[in-house]
Design a protein around this motif. Structure first.
Motif, PDB file in Angstrom:
ATOM      1  N   GLY A  88       0.782  -1.221   0.000  1.00 25.42           N
ATOM      2  CA  GLY A  88       0.000   0.000   0.000  1.00 25.42           C
ATOM      3  C   GLY A  88       0.818   1.277   0.000  1.00 25.42           C
ATOM      4  O   GLY A  88       0.273   2.375   0.179  1.00 25.42           O
ATOM      5  N   VAL A  89       2.132   1.155  -0.187  1.00 25.97           N
ATOM      6  CA  VAL A  89       3.011   2.336  -0.175  1.00 25.97           C
ATOM      7  C   VAL A  89       3.717   2.459  -1.518  1.00 25.97           C
ATOM      8  O   VAL A  89       4.256   1.484  -2.045  1.00 25.97           O
ATOM      9  N   TRP A  90       3.710   3.697  -2.065  1.00 28.75           N
ATOM     10  CA  TRP A  90       4.461   3.974  -3.293  1.00 28.75           C
ATOM     11  C   TRP A  90       5.886   4.400  -2.912  1.00 28.75           C
ATOM     12  O   TRP A  90       6.074   5.233  -2.016  1.00 28.75           O
ATOM     13  N   LEU A  91       6.844   3.843  -3.608  1.00 28.22           N
ATOM     14  CA  LEU A  91       8.222   4.254  -3.367  1.00 28.22           C
ATOM     15  C   LEU A  91       9.036   4.061  -4.639  1.00 28.22           C
ATOM     16  O   LEU A  91       8.639   3.331  -5.553  1.00 28.22           O
ATOM     17  N   VAL A  92      10.169   4.738  -4.691  1.00 26.09           N
ATOM     18  CA  VAL A  92      11.095   4.617  -5.820  1.00 26.09           C
ATOM     19  C   VAL A  92      12.411   4.057  -5.307  1.00 26.09           C
ATOM     20  O   VAL A  92      13.019   4.611  -4.379  1.00 26.09           O
ATOM     21  N   ALA A  93      12.836   2.942  -5.897  1.00 30.28           N
ATOM     22  CA  ALA A  93      14.128   2.340  -5.565  1.00 30.28           C
ATOM     23  C   ALA A  93      15.173   2.951  -6.498  1.00 30.28           C
ATOM     24  O   ALA A  93      15.121   2.735  -7.714  1.00 30.28           O
ATOM     25  N   PRO A  94      16.122   3.751  -5.972  1.00 37.21           N
ATOM     26  CA  PRO A  94      17.104   4.420  -6.834  1.00 37.21           C
ATOM     27  C   PRO A  94      17.897   3.442  -7.683  1.00 37.21           C
ATOM     28  O   PRO A  94      18.319   2.382  -7.209  1.00 37.21           O
ATOM     29  N   GLU A  95      18.093   3.819  -8.921  1.00 40.19           N
ATOM     30  CA  GLU A  95      18.900   3.010  -9.836  1.00 40.19           C
ATOM     31  C   GLU A  95      20.359   3.032  -9.408  1.00 40.19           C
ATOM     32  O   GLU A  95      21.068   2.040  -9.519  1.00 40.19           O
ATOM     33  N   ASP A  96      20.813   4.173  -8.909  1.00 42.38           N
ATOM     34  CA  ASP A  96      22.162   4.313  -8.390  1.00 42.38           C
ATOM     35  C   ASP A  96      22.155   3.875  -6.926  1.00 42.38           C
ATOM     36  O   ASP A  96      21.633   4.572  -6.052  1.00 42.38           O
ATOM     37  N   LYS A  97      22.696   2.708  -6.658  1.00 50.57           N
ATOM     38  CA  LYS A  97      22.618   2.123  -5.312  1.00 50.57           C
ATOM     39  C   LYS A  97      23.410   2.905  -4.269  1.00 50.57           C
ATOM     40  O   LYS A  97      23.293   2.630  -3.074  1.00 50.57           O
ATOM     41  N   ARG A  98      24.198   3.880  -4.691  1.00 52.60           N
ATOM     42  CA  ARG A  98      24.945   4.681  -3.718  1.00 52.60           C
ATOM     43  C   ARG A  98      24.025   5.576  -2.893  1.00 52.60           C
ATOM     44  O   ARG A  98      24.434   6.090  -1.860  1.00 52.60           O
ATOM     45  N   TYR A  99      22.787   5.766  -3.341  1.00 54.60           N
ATOM     46  CA  TYR A  99      21.858   6.570  -2.560  1.00 54.60           C
ATOM     47  C   TYR A  99      21.397   5.834  -1.301  1.00 54.60           C
ATOM     48  O   TYR A  99      21.061   6.453  -0.305  1.00 54.60           O
ATOM     49  N   GLY A 100      21.327   4.521  -1.354  1.00 56.83           N
ATOM     50  CA  GLY A 100      21.143   3.745  -0.137  1.00 56.83           C
ATOM     51  C   GLY A 100      19.757   3.729   0.470  1.00 56.83           C
ATOM     52  O   GLY A 100      19.486   2.893   1.315  1.00 56.83           O
ATOM     53  N   GLN A 101      18.862   4.653   0.100  1.00 61.03           N
ATOM     54  CA  GLN A 101      17.522   4.702   0.687  1.00 61.03           C
ATOM     55  C   GLN A 101      16.481   4.819  -0.417  1.00 61.03           C
ATOM     56  O   GLN A 101      16.685   5.532  -1.398  1.00 61.03           O
ATOM     57  N   ASP A 102      15.368   4.115  -0.233  1.00 57.35           N
ATOM     58  CA  ASP A 102      14.235   4.285  -1.138  1.00 57.35           C
ATOM     59  C   ASP A 102      13.562   5.626  -0.856  1.00 57.35           C
ATOM     60  O   ASP A 102      13.604   6.139   0.263  1.00 57.35           O
ATOM     61  N   VAL A 103      12.918   6.193  -1.873  1.00 60.29           N
ATOM     62  CA  VAL A 103      12.229   7.479  -1.740  1.00 60.29           C
ATOM     63  C   VAL A 103      10.728   7.230  -1.667  1.00 60.29           C
ATOM     64  O   VAL A 103      10.151   6.588  -2.565  1.00 60.29           O
ATOM     65  N   LEU A 104      10.097   7.710  -0.620  1.00 58.33           N
ATOM     66  CA  LEU A 104       8.648   7.568  -0.471  1.00 58.33           C
ATOM     67  C   LEU A 104       7.930   8.552  -1.387  1.00 58.33           C
ATOM     68  O   LEU A 104       8.325   9.718  -1.500  1.00 58.33           O
ATOM     69  N   ILE A 105       6.877   8.081  -2.038  1.00 55.32           N
ATOM     70  CA  ILE A 105       6.078   8.923  -2.933  1.00 55.32           C
ATOM     71  C   ILE A 105       4.661   8.997  -2.380  1.00 55.32           C
ATOM     72  O   ILE A 105       3.953   7.979  -2.332  1.00 55.32           O
ATOM     73  N   PRO A 106       4.199  10.184  -1.959  1.00 58.59           N
ATOM     74  CA  PRO A 106       2.827  10.294  -1.423  1.00 58.59           C
ATOM     75  C   PRO A 106       1.788  10.012  -2.501  1.00 58.59           C
ATOM     76  O   PRO A 106       2.068  10.121  -3.699  1.00 58.59           O
ATOM     77  N   LYS A 107       0.574   9.677  -2.058  1.00 62.19           N
ATOM     78  CA  LYS A 107      -0.516   9.487  -3.006  1.00 62.19           C
ATOM     79  C   LYS A 107      -0.775  10.801  -3.735  1.00 62.19           C
ATOM     80  O   LYS A 107      -0.771  11.869  -3.144  1.00 62.19           O
ATOM     81  N   GLY A 108      -0.962  10.701  -5.046  1.00 61.50           N
ATOM     82  CA  GLY A 108      -1.199  11.891  -5.841  1.00 61.50           C
ATOM     83  C   GLY A 108       0.060  12.506  -6.399  1.00 61.50           C
ATOM     84  O   GLY A 108       0.004  13.433  -7.205  1.00 61.50           O
ATOM     85  N   ALA A 109       1.258  11.994  -5.976  1.00 56.84           N
ATOM     86  CA  ALA A 109       2.525  12.538  -6.477  1.00 56.84           C
ATOM     87  C   ALA A 109       3.184  11.616  -7.484  1.00 56.84           C
ATOM     88  O   ALA A 109       4.321  11.832  -7.881  1.00 56.84           O
ATOM     89  N   THR A 110       2.441  10.571  -7.904  1.00 56.38           N
ATOM     90  CA  THR A 110       3.013   9.621  -8.866  1.00 56.38           C
ATOM     91  C   THR A 110       2.764  10.040 -10.314  1.00 56.38           C
ATOM     92  O   THR A 110       3.378   9.492 -11.224  1.00 56.38           O
ATOM     93  N   GLY A 111       1.860  10.999 -10.524  1.00 59.66           N
ATOM     94  CA  GLY A 111       1.572  11.436 -11.888  1.00 59.66           C
ATOM     95  C   GLY A 111       0.988  10.311 -12.711  1.00 59.66           C
ATOM     96  O   GLY A 111       0.118   9.563 -12.262  1.00 59.66           O
ATOM     97  N   THR A 112       1.513  10.130 -13.927  1.00 59.10           N
ATOM     98  CA  THR A 112       1.020   9.085 -14.829  1.00 59.10           C
ATOM     99  C   THR A 112       1.851   7.809 -14.761  1.00 59.10           C
ATOM    100  O   THR A 112       1.634   6.887 -15.554  1.00 59.10           O
ATOM    101  N   ALA A 113       2.835   7.770 -13.864  1.00 56.85           N
ATOM    102  CA  ALA A 113       3.749   6.625 -13.790  1.00 56.85           C
ATOM    103  C   ALA A 113       3.023   5.367 -13.335  1.00 56.85           C
ATOM    104  O   ALA A 113       2.109   5.410 -12.505  1.00 56.85           O
ATOM    105  N   GLN A 114       3.449   4.240 -13.898  1.00 53.81           N
ATOM    106  CA  GLN A 114       2.910   2.930 -13.542  1.00 53.81           C
ATOM    107  C   GLN A 114       3.975   2.127 -12.797  1.00 53.81           C
ATOM    108  O   GLN A 114       5.174   2.350 -12.987  1.00 53.81           O
ATOM    109  N   PRO A 115       3.561   1.200 -11.937  1.00 52.88           N
ATOM    110  CA  PRO A 115       4.530   0.379 -11.200  1.00 52.88           C
ATOM    111  C   PRO A 115       5.514  -0.310 -12.154  1.00 52.88           C
ATOM    112  O   PRO A 115       5.121  -0.833 -13.202  1.00 52.88           O
ATOM    113  N   GLY A 116       6.790  -0.288 -11.788  1.00 54.00           N
ATOM    114  CA  GLY A 116       7.823  -0.927 -12.596  1.00 54.00           C
ATOM    115  C   GLY A 116       8.497   0.009 -13.585  1.00 54.00           C
ATOM    116  O   GLY A 116       9.557  -0.328 -14.117  1.00 54.00           O
TER     117      GLY A 116
END
Length: 757
Positions: A88-116
């Motif tokens: 039930g949570v939207w998040l973005v797993a950084p492609e550059d693993k040096r960032y080390g943390q996933d980014v939380l995306i609130p509802k309504g901030a995903t735009g037109t993006a689809q999972p994956g």
């Protein structure tokens, strides 16, 4: 034993560099050794943040550990990753693993993006000690398997500018489509001189054209060599929108099947490109070269030229090999001029050897793709006399440009290559001693010392590895207004003049030469300098002190010198950025390619030896991967940096630089750009089988693909590229996944377009 950095309240500034394992480092502005940041300190910062910190303790090996006291500047680099929906949570797993943390995306901030899908994230809330970063979807790039996605990721991941400003595009549109009468004023007309371009088959921008004829030089024979370079400075005005965009990019970036140009296409492929059959504006270096390859005289002047032919390296090589063949007959009128070029090339080559320039042949590869972007094969680039002929002509023109500017004492950006550091010289000396090379390396080696080693070892079976170590021991070339010479090429003064379409320093050199030809002086435009470049500038000034060459009478660096210094740092940094982005794309493509070869067996050569394993380059595919220390067998392996080897303490088995081994492709990590191998084991003995380890002997098995049954039997546990971190003696059965060096792997040894000079 190295002296420990004392623990104090003194605060240090630097840039955070994350590691995929969760910890990080601070690259200090003062150039001292990096500071370690444990995982708990990395919770509140991100990769590329600028911070202030202080040293709080040292580990068992004396390395300083830091605590962040203040975050000075949050990185503005967007984060690229895959959008996921978990519990039930939207998040973005950084492609550059040096960032080390996933980014939380609130509802309504995903735009037109689809999972994956791959997306670009803009942070709205930074990370905190007890909270993840929060962001919103700024751009949707598409699906991970879309053609060209690896390039879309790389240009954003490394911050490569890929869209021109409206001002630059408007200025480009306003330029004429061809050379006008007004543009010809004050120029030498060379349209009747049969200048030709010689480039690769896939080249689209043509910076340079050449012509050569026999000439009397003093009392002897020689040649007149003309090198005509596109006059970009005529169209890109100082400080104009086109100039600002070009400076921001500093260089074109070359990817397989795509180029991010420094200039808009109207200029790079049109008005400035020396295309065949059309008039073009150029700057000419007109040289007289004697029979010994020495430049007897030269002059620069603006001209108008007309390329009489667009040759490829392959065509010219065919003509030089057979002057009566079909290629030669097709271009009969130009063959004598090509033969003159070849004659002056041989003279220049002899002069290169006489002055002691270092000439190390390394294997360069190119990725051949189909129209959909899928890799068909990876093959070595072959360099023939046509490549070397153009290279020597460009080197000669670059040297003349540097000498011309230096003689007028005008500031400029030189291409400098400093002597090897004392540490690298000592490591090279020990390596050569361990291999029994009967040559010594002095404390302050010159190019001739490296040339002598290269020649003396040319016929040895381990010559490629020795030459690779020679290359690794040298410094990186860079741009600087302080002329310290070029070590590798053995030049007292050297600059870049020959590629202004794709390199900003060359454009600056053209402007300086033009100003000097008019008895004037060139002034740099006021251009933005990134904060990181300013920090490096301050560090460099601190290192150099207040030398007479850099300062006014009161001891303060002049604003003019500081401007050139900042421009050199900016151009050097963006050159590195372009190289990193290109290597990242090549690594991604090679990983994708190797997914089709999982479980297959190949022979390879050990190309790097570290305390956590062996990097092996496959002989047939030219792809590099890691054999982790845990795959070498059930004993302790001792890493000898001087000998560049891992030695088993129980069996004495050695894996050295240049060892031939048989490996199986065990794991491919597309996101991490990593390929893991395991050594092929003899079924009867159950031990790893080095293929002539330490002896250079060839393997009995030649890259044969394993059957599915055999691959399944040997699959075993997945390889991992972590560092064991046990000091000198490394247990092969140590816990995997620890250590920072693992993230340094970049599969493959291929490179982009080879820069001239």
């Amino acid at each position: 034993m190295k002296e420990k950095t004392p623990i104090s309240l003194h605060e240090i500034e630097g840039v955070v560099v994350g590691h995929r394992d969760g910890h990080g480092f601070i690259v200090r502005d003062d150039g001292q050794p990096d500071l370690y940041l444990p995982p708990n300190e990395m919770r509140a910062v991100l990769h590329k943040d600028r911070v202030r910190a202080r040293i709080v303790r040292h580990d068992r090996r004396g390395r300083p550990e830091a605590r962040v006291t203040e975050i000075l500047v949050r990185s503005e680099t967007p984060i690229i990753g895959r959008l996921l929906y978990e519990n039930g949570v939207w998040l973005v797993a950084p492609e550059d693993k040096r960032y080390g943390q996933d980014v939380l995306i609130p509802k309504g901030a995903t735009g037109t993006a689809q999972p994956g899908q791959v997306v670009v994230v803009e942070l709205t809330e930074p990370p905190a000690l007890f909270g993840q970063p929060v962001g919103r979807i700024k751009e949707v790039l598409g699906d991970i398997d879309d053609p060209g996605m690896e390039i879309e990721i790389a240009v954003r991941k490394y911050g490569v500018p890929h869209q021109f400003s409206e001002g630059a595009l408007a200025e480009a549109r306003a330029l004429p489509d061809k050379v006008r009468a007004v543009d010809r004023r004050g120029r030498v007309d060379l349209t009747d001189v049969p200048l030709v371009t010689i480039d690769g088959e896939d080249a689209r921008d043509f910076d340079d054209a050449v012509y050569c004829e026999p000439a009397r030089v003093g009392r002897g024979k020689g040649w007149r060599l003309l090198v005509a370079i596109a006059d970009v400075s005529h169209y890109v005005r100082n400080g104009a929108p086109l100039d600002i965009d070009a400076y921001d990019r500093a260089t074109s970036v070359y990817f397989p099947r795509r180029v991010i140009p420094m200039l808009p296409e109207k200029l790079s492929n049109g008005l400035c490109s020396l295309n065949p059959g059309v008039d073009r504006l150029c700057m000419v270096c007109d040289m007289l070269i004697d029979a010994k390859g020495e430049i007897h005289a030269y002059q620069f002047y603006p001209a108008v030229m007309h390329s009489h032919q667009r040759f490829t390296y392959t065509e010219v090589a065919a003509i030089l090999q057979n002057t009566r063949g079909p290629e030669a007959q097709r271009h009969a009128a130009l063959v004598p001029h090509l033969l003159n070029l070849h004659d002056v090339f041989r003279a220049l080559l002899a002069a290169r050897e006489a002055r002691g320039a270092v000439d190390l042949e390394t294997v360069e590869t190119q990725i051949v793709c189909d129209e959909a972007g899928r890799i068909l094969r990876i093959e070595p680039r072959t360099r023939n006399d046509a490549h070397r002929m153009i290279e020597e002509a460009m080197l000669a023109a670059n040297v003349c440009a540097a000498e011309f500017i230096a003689s007028h004492r005008h500031p400029c950006l030189y291409r400098v290559h400093e002597r090897p550091s004392a540490d690298k010289v000592e490591l090279l000396r020990e390596f050569l001693k361990a291999l029994g090379v009967p040559l010594t390396v002095p404390d302050a080696p010159g190019p001739r010392d490296f040339q002598a080693i290269s020649k003396a070892t040319a016929d040895r079976p381990d010559a490629p590895q020795i030459h690779q170590m020679l290359l690794r021991s040298m410094q990186q070339a860079m741009y600087s207004p302080h002329n310290v010479g070029h070590f590798g090429l053995a030049y007292e003064a050297y600059t870049h003049f020959t590629s202004p379409i794709r390199r900003y320093p060359d454009l600056l050199v053209h402007r300086v030469i033009k100003a000097l030809l008019k008895d004037g002086r060139y002034h740099l435009p006021v251009l933005p300098v990134p904060g990181e470049a300013l920090a490096k500038l301050a560090k460099r000034l601190q290192e150099r002190g207040t030398s007479e060459a850099m300062t006014r009478s009161r001891g303060r660096p002049s604003q003019e010198v500081l401007g050139w210094e900042a421009a050199g740092l900016h151009c050097s940094a963006n050159e590195r950025r372009a190289d990193e982005a290109s290597r990242d794309v090549e690594a991604w493509l090679k990983c994708k390619y190797m997914r089709e070869h999982l479980g297959e067996e190949f022979t390879g050569t050990v190309t790097a030896v570290t305390s956590f394993g062996l990097f092996v380059t496959l002989d047939s595919l030219y792809v590099e991967g890691l054999v982790h220390i845990t795959e070498l067998g059930g004993e302790y392996f001792r890493h000898d940096e001087r000998r560049q080897e891992l030695r088993g303490e129980r069996t004495g088995v050695r894996y050295t630089l240049g060892s031939k081994v048989a490996v199986q492709v065990s794991r491919v990590d597309l996101d991490g750009r990593r390929i893991d191998f395991r050594l092929v084991r003899d079924d009867a003995a159950g031990e790893a089988r080095p293929s002539g380890a330490g002896t250079g002997e060839p393997s009995a098995r030649r890259g044969m693909a394993a059957s599915s049954l055999r691959s399944a039997k040997r699959a075993g546990p997945k390889a991992n590229s972590g560092k064991s971190g046990t000091g000198k003696a490394t247990p092969a059965r140590a816990t995997r996944g620890a250590g920072k060096a693992a993230g340094a792997q970049s599969p493959g040894s291929g490179r982009g377009r080879r820069p001239r000079g």
